[in-house]
Write an enzyme that holds these catalytic residues in place. Structure first.
Site, mmCIF file in Angstrom:
data_model
loop_
_atom_site.group_PDB
_atom_site.id
_atom_site.type_symbol
_atom_site.label_atom_id
_atom_site.label_comp_id
_atom_site.label_asym_id
_atom_site.label_seq_id
_atom_site.Cartn_x
_atom_site.Cartn_y
_atom_site.Cartn_z
ATOM 1 N N VAL A 21 4.007 0.250 -11.177
ATOM 2 C CA VAL A 21 4.836 0.500 -12.356
ATOM 3 C C VAL A 21 5.699 1.747 -12.159
ATOM 4 O O VAL A 21 6.877 1.751 -12.516
ATOM 5 C CB VAL A 21 3.959 0.620 -13.612
ATOM 6 C CG1 VAL A 21 4.824 0.888 -14.831
ATOM 7 C CG2 VAL A 21 3.145 -0.645 -13.828
ATOM 8 N N ASP A 22 5.129 2.796 -11.590
ATOM 9 C CA ASP A 22 5.937 3.978 -11.267
ATOM 10 C C ASP A 22 7.118 3.599 -10.384
ATOM 11 O O ASP A 22 8.261 4.022 -10.618
ATOM 12 C CB ASP A 22 5.076 5.012 -10.524
ATOM 13 C CG ASP A 22 4.307 5.927 -11.463
ATOM 14 O OD1 ASP A 22 4.642 5.989 -12.651
ATOM 15 O OD2 ASP A 22 3.357 6.582 -10.996
ATOM 16 N N LEU A 23 6.843 2.823 -9.350
ATOM 17 C CA LEU A 23 7.881 2.483 -8.384
ATOM 18 C C LEU A 23 8.906 1.520 -8.981
ATOM 19 O O LEU A 23 10.112 1.633 -8.709
ATOM 20 C CB LEU A 23 7.245 1.898 -7.130
ATOM 21 C CG LEU A 23 6.218 2.821 -6.448
ATOM 22 C CD1 LEU A 23 5.589 2.133 -5.257
ATOM 23 C CD2 LEU A 23 6.852 4.137 -6.031
ATOM 24 N N ASP A 42 1.049 5.489 -14.712
ATOM 25 C CA ASP A 42 1.056 4.169 -14.073
ATOM 26 C C ASP A 42 -0.194 3.345 -14.378
ATOM 27 O O ASP A 42 -0.062 2.190 -14.811
ATOM 28 C CB ASP A 42 1.237 4.339 -12.554
ATOM 29 C CG ASP A 42 1.167 3.023 -11.813
ATOM 30 O OD1 ASP A 42 2.217 2.456 -11.498
ATOM 31 O OD2 ASP A 42 0.036 2.553 -11.541
ATOM 32 N N GLY A 84 11.183 3.604 -11.135
ATOM 33 C CA GLY A 84 12.106 4.345 -10.296
ATOM 34 C C GLY A 84 13.223 3.475 -9.761
ATOM 35 O O GLY A 84 14.395 3.892 -9.719
#
Length: 398
Positions: A170-172, A142, A175
């Protein structure tokens, strides 16, 4: 809503967050981790991050994204492990296979779409990687993508260094893209009976959010329009964090009508002028306006300024810390929960959206490493002798 089965070779946060959203719907999520390799702690590295709350492999950073899931451990470096994975897809009637490893490992581990779809043609396959399969070796972290996608350039004080966002956006975002695209693929499969492949590039997903900055390049924008500007808004003035006598308050003026309401509050009458009646005029005096507003707000407590803004229908908010966010009525009554092995109730983030029929309340505690390996193998038709042999050969663990 039909209960689906997700088998996910996941680690870190991006994919576990995606599959958490399925678990919150009451779907079955089985997380797949590697068997011990002898060169480090087994399974997802995030198991060992943060304070220990249950076991050595269930620490604080791991719990919330992984509640409501099962956990198995397979050795996909071995052909027999890959064959066992394909058997699980069929015997458990898996709807979706997910992974968030680097793309160059897909074929090595036998998890590429072509291989798995040959075993189960209606399978939906979803992968998250840093930059998509065209960049098979790029690791997807991220903070690295925040830097690469311009987020750090856009975050922080104008005279300060590039800064990471306070949450792993960015991770979220990646997802959420898996969640949305899997839902669309399931809808299409209901009509066609066919599976599909979904590739989520963290960089592309992040860049899709540059909607207020990236297009400005072709409008001959000024450099200040596409760089850091602290807490103020680049276009709507005044929108900023302002000091109060006992803290800070955020105020957002989004129209000339709202500016008029602000300037009609007796405390703020001195900030008004004919030149400032329009946002375009205020843009020419933005620094002076911020100073003038701050000079007023700093003389009064936050509650008093907030009351004035509320009466004038001015968008505003106190700067909450995380405990205050959890205590907000709109948040508190929607928190999800889990219960530790000892019985302690743990409050977690709410579901993103209330979904009719979804059990977003109390979810089972995050699983131990390999906790459900044997049970899942039995469900797939393996005998006790088969399971014992698989353990002895290092094909499974748990």
């Amino acid at each position: 809503m039909k209960r689906r089965t997700i088998l996910s070779m996941e680690q870190a946060l991006s994919m576990p967050y995606a599959t958490l959203r399925f678990a919150q719907l009451g779907w079955r999520v089985i997380r797949l981790e590697s068997t011990p390799a002898g060169d480090g702690l087994p399974g997802d590295p995030n198991r060992y991050i943060g304070g220990k709350v249950a076991d050595d492999d269930r620490r604080t950073y791991f719990i919330a994204p992984n509640v409501g899931k099962e956990a198995i451990a397979l050795n996909l470096k071995e052909p027999d492990g890959q064959a066992l994975l394909r058997r699980l897809l069929v015997e458990l009637d898996v709807d979706v296979f997910c992974c968030n490893t680097v793309p160059r490992r897909y074929k090595q581990l036998g998890i590429d779409y072509a291989t798995l779809a040959a075993a189960k043609p209606d399978l939906i396959w979803a992968g998250i990687s840093a930059m998509g399969p065209d960049y098979p070796d790029a690791p997807g972290y991220d903070p690295v993508i925040q830097a690469m996608a311009g987020y750090m350039e856009l975050t922080g004080a104008a005279d300060g260094p590039p800064t990471l966002a306070g949450v792993p956006l960015v991770d979220l975002k990646a997802g959420d893209e898996v969640y949305a695209n899997v839902m669309m693929a399931l809808l299409e499969r209901a009509e066609s009976g066919k599976g599909t492949r979904i590739d989520v590039s963290m960089l592309q997903a992040a860049a899709s959010w540059l909607i207020t900055t990236l297009p400005l390049l072709d409008f001959d924008c000024q450099p200040a329009e596409i760089t850091r500007c602290g807490n103020e808004h680049r276009k709507f003035i005044p929108t900023n964090v302002y000091p109060t006598a006992d803290g800070f308050i955020y105020m957002a003026i989004g129209s000339d009508v709202q500016w008029k309401r602000l300037s009609e509050i007796p405390k703020f009458a001195s900030i008004a002028s004919a030149a400032r009646a329009t946002n375009e005029g205020r843009a020419r005096e933005r620094d002076a306006i911020h100073c003038d507003v701050a000079a007023v707000t700093s003389r009064y407590p936050t509650t008093e300024i907030a009351a004035d803004f509320r009466d004038a229908t001015i968008p505003h908010a106190p700067i909450h810390d995380i405990p205050a966010v959890r205590d907000m009525e709109a948040v508190r009554r929607r928190l999800t929960t889990t219960r530790m092995p000892g019985g302690k109730l743990v409050h977690m983030q709410p579901m993103a959206v209330d979904v009719a029929g979804a059990d977003g309340g109390e979810l089972p505690f995050a699983p131990r490493y390999g906790q459900h390996t044997d049970a899942v193998l039995r469900e797939a038709g393996c005998s006790e002798d088969d399971i014992a042999l698989l353990h002895s050969r290092g094909i499974v663990a748990g």
